[in-house]
Design a protein around this motif. Structure first.
Motif, short mmCIF file in Angstrom:
data_model
loop_
_atom_site.label_atom_id
_atom_site.label_comp_id
_atom_site.label_asym_id
_atom_site.label_seq_id
_atom_site.Cartn_x
_atom_site.Cartn_y
_atom_site.Cartn_z
N GLY A 199 -19.41 46.51 30.62
CA GLY A 199 -20.02 46.69 31.93
C GLY A 199 -20.09 45.42 32.75
O GLY A 199 -20.26 45.48 33.97
N ASN A 200 -19.95 44.26 32.11
CA ASN A 200 -19.98 43.00 32.85
C ASN A 200 -18.67 42.80 33.60
O ASN A 200 -17.64 43.34 33.22
CB ASN A 200 -20.18 41.81 31.91
N GLU A 201 -18.73 41.98 34.67
CA GLU A 201 -17.53 41.62 35.42
C GLU A 201 -16.92 40.36 34.86
O GLU A 201 -17.63 39.48 34.39
CB GLU A 201 -17.89 41.35 36.88
N ILE A 202 -15.59 40.29 34.92
CA ILE A 202 -14.87 39.10 34.48
C ILE A 202 -13.58 39.03 35.29
O ILE A 202 -13.07 40.07 35.73
CB ILE A 202 -14.58 39.16 32.96
N THR A 203 -13.07 37.83 35.51
CA THR A 203 -11.80 37.72 36.24
C THR A 203 -10.66 37.43 35.26
O THR A 203 -10.83 36.72 34.28
CB THR A 203 -11.84 36.60 37.29
N LEU A 204 -9.54 38.03 35.54
CA LEU A 204 -8.30 37.78 34.81
C LEU A 204 -7.27 37.38 35.85
O LEU A 204 -6.94 38.19 36.75
CB LEU A 204 -7.85 39.02 34.04
N ASN A 205 -6.81 36.14 35.78
CA ASN A 205 -5.85 35.61 36.75
C ASN A 205 -6.32 35.81 38.19
O ASN A 205 -5.55 36.19 39.07
CB ASN A 205 -4.47 36.22 36.52
N GLY A 206 -7.62 35.59 38.40
CA GLY A 206 -8.20 35.65 39.74
C GLY A 206 -8.57 37.03 40.24
O GLY A 206 -9.08 37.18 41.34
N VAL A 207 -8.33 38.07 39.44
CA VAL A 207 -8.62 39.45 39.85
C VAL A 207 -9.85 39.93 39.08
O VAL A 207 -9.92 39.81 37.85
CB VAL A 207 -7.41 40.37 39.57
N LYS A 208 -10.81 40.52 39.80
CA LYS A 208 -12.03 41.01 39.16
C LYS A 208 -11.76 42.28 38.36
O LYS A 208 -11.08 43.18 38.82
CB LYS A 208 -13.10 41.31 40.20
N HIS A 209 -12.32 42.29 37.16
CA HIS A 209 -12.24 43.44 36.27
C HIS A 209 -13.62 43.73 35.70
O HIS A 209 -14.49 42.86 35.71
CB HIS A 209 -11.30 43.16 35.08
N GLU A 210 -13.78 44.92 35.18
CA GLU A 210 -14.99 45.26 34.44
C GLU A 210 -14.63 45.34 32.96
O GLU A 210 -13.58 45.88 32.59
CB GLU A 210 -15.53 46.61 34.90
N ILE A 211 -15.50 44.80 32.12
CA ILE A 211 -15.27 44.88 30.67
C ILE A 211 -15.65 46.28 30.21
O ILE A 211 -16.77 46.74 30.41
CB ILE A 211 -16.12 43.83 29.92
N LYS A 212 -14.70 46.95 29.58
CA LYS A 212 -14.95 48.29 29.06
C LYS A 212 -15.39 48.23 27.60
O LYS A 212 -16.28 48.95 27.18
CB LYS A 212 -13.70 49.15 29.19
N GLU A 213 -14.76 47.32 26.85
CA GLU A 213 -15.07 47.23 25.41
C GLU A 213 -14.58 45.88 24.88
O GLU A 213 -13.60 45.34 25.35
CB GLU A 213 -14.35 48.36 24.67
N VAL A 214 -15.30 45.36 23.89
CA VAL A 214 -14.89 44.14 23.20
C VAL A 214 -14.90 44.42 21.71
O VAL A 214 -15.92 44.86 21.17
CB VAL A 214 -15.82 42.95 23.51
N VAL A 215 -13.78 44.17 21.05
CA VAL A 215 -13.66 44.37 19.61
C VAL A 215 -13.20 43.06 19.00
O VAL A 215 -12.27 42.44 19.51
CB VAL A 215 -12.64 45.50 19.28
N GLU A 216 -13.85 42.64 17.93
CA GLU A 216 -13.47 41.40 17.25
C GLU A 216 -13.03 41.72 15.83
O GLU A 216 -13.68 42.48 15.13
CB GLU A 216 -14.65 40.43 17.21
N GLU A 217 -11.90 41.10 15.46
CA GLU A 217 -11.38 41.30 14.11
C GLU A 217 -10.54 40.09 13.72
O GLU A 217 -9.64 39.69 14.46
CB GLU A 217 -10.53 42.57 14.06
N LYS A 218 -10.86 39.50 12.59
CA LYS A 218 -10.08 38.39 12.03
C LYS A 218 -9.87 37.25 13.03
O LYS A 218 -8.77 36.73 13.16
CB LYS A 218 -8.75 38.88 11.48
N GLY A 219 -10.92 36.90 13.75
CA GLY A 219 -10.84 35.78 14.67
C GLY A 219 -10.18 36.08 16.00
O GLY A 219 -9.95 35.18 16.80
N VAL A 220 -9.87 37.36 16.25
CA VAL A 220 -9.24 37.76 17.51
C VAL A 220 -10.18 38.70 18.26
O VAL A 220 -10.74 39.63 17.68
CB VAL A 220 -7.90 38.48 17.26
N ARG A 221 -10.34 38.43 19.55
CA ARG A 221 -11.11 39.31 20.42
C ARG A 221 -10.15 40.14 21.24
O ARG A 221 -9.27 39.60 21.91
CB ARG A 221 -11.96 38.50 21.39
N LYS A 222 -10.34 41.44 21.21
CA LYS A 222 -9.58 42.34 22.08
C LYS A 222 -10.55 42.83 23.14
O LYS A 222 -11.53 43.51 22.84
CB LYS A 222 -9.01 43.51 21.28
#
Length: 106
Positions: free
Chosen positions: A73-96
């Protein structure tokens, strides 16, 4: 470094293979951007009836490169474009991080 981490660094996060340099929330880092992974998990859900199209991607980063708290639900920018975070999954040191961009009238 364990073998799985070496393999990730050598192949998955290799810019000559799958990865690219991105700007995530103002931080330059190496990530893997996948539209295919988004489509497999969430489909191509459009809200054309209200004039909003959604475009999603899954951004994979090394947790050590981006150790910040992220919440759906938080906002974040990717390459200057605003996005909303839908989900964060962490596994073996990697965040998806599943991101959705809203585009009006497209």
């Amino acid at each position: 470094m364990i073998e799985a981490e070496k393999d990730l660094a050598r192949n998955f996060f290799n810019q000559n293979e799958f990865a690219e340099r991105v700007n995530l929330a103002g931080i330059r880092l190496t990530a893997v951007i996948s539209h295919t992974e988004w489509k497999k998990k969430y489909g191509n859900k459009n809200l054309k009836d209200v004039g909003i199209n959604t475009y999603g991607v899954v951004v994979s980063v090394k947790k050590k490169d981006f150790p910040f708290f992220l919440e759906s639900g938080n906002e974040i920018t990717l390459n200057g474009v605003k996005h909303e975070i839908k989900e964060v999954v962490e596994e073996k040191g990697v965040r998806k991080i599943a991101l959705v961009e809203f585009r009006r009238g497209v």
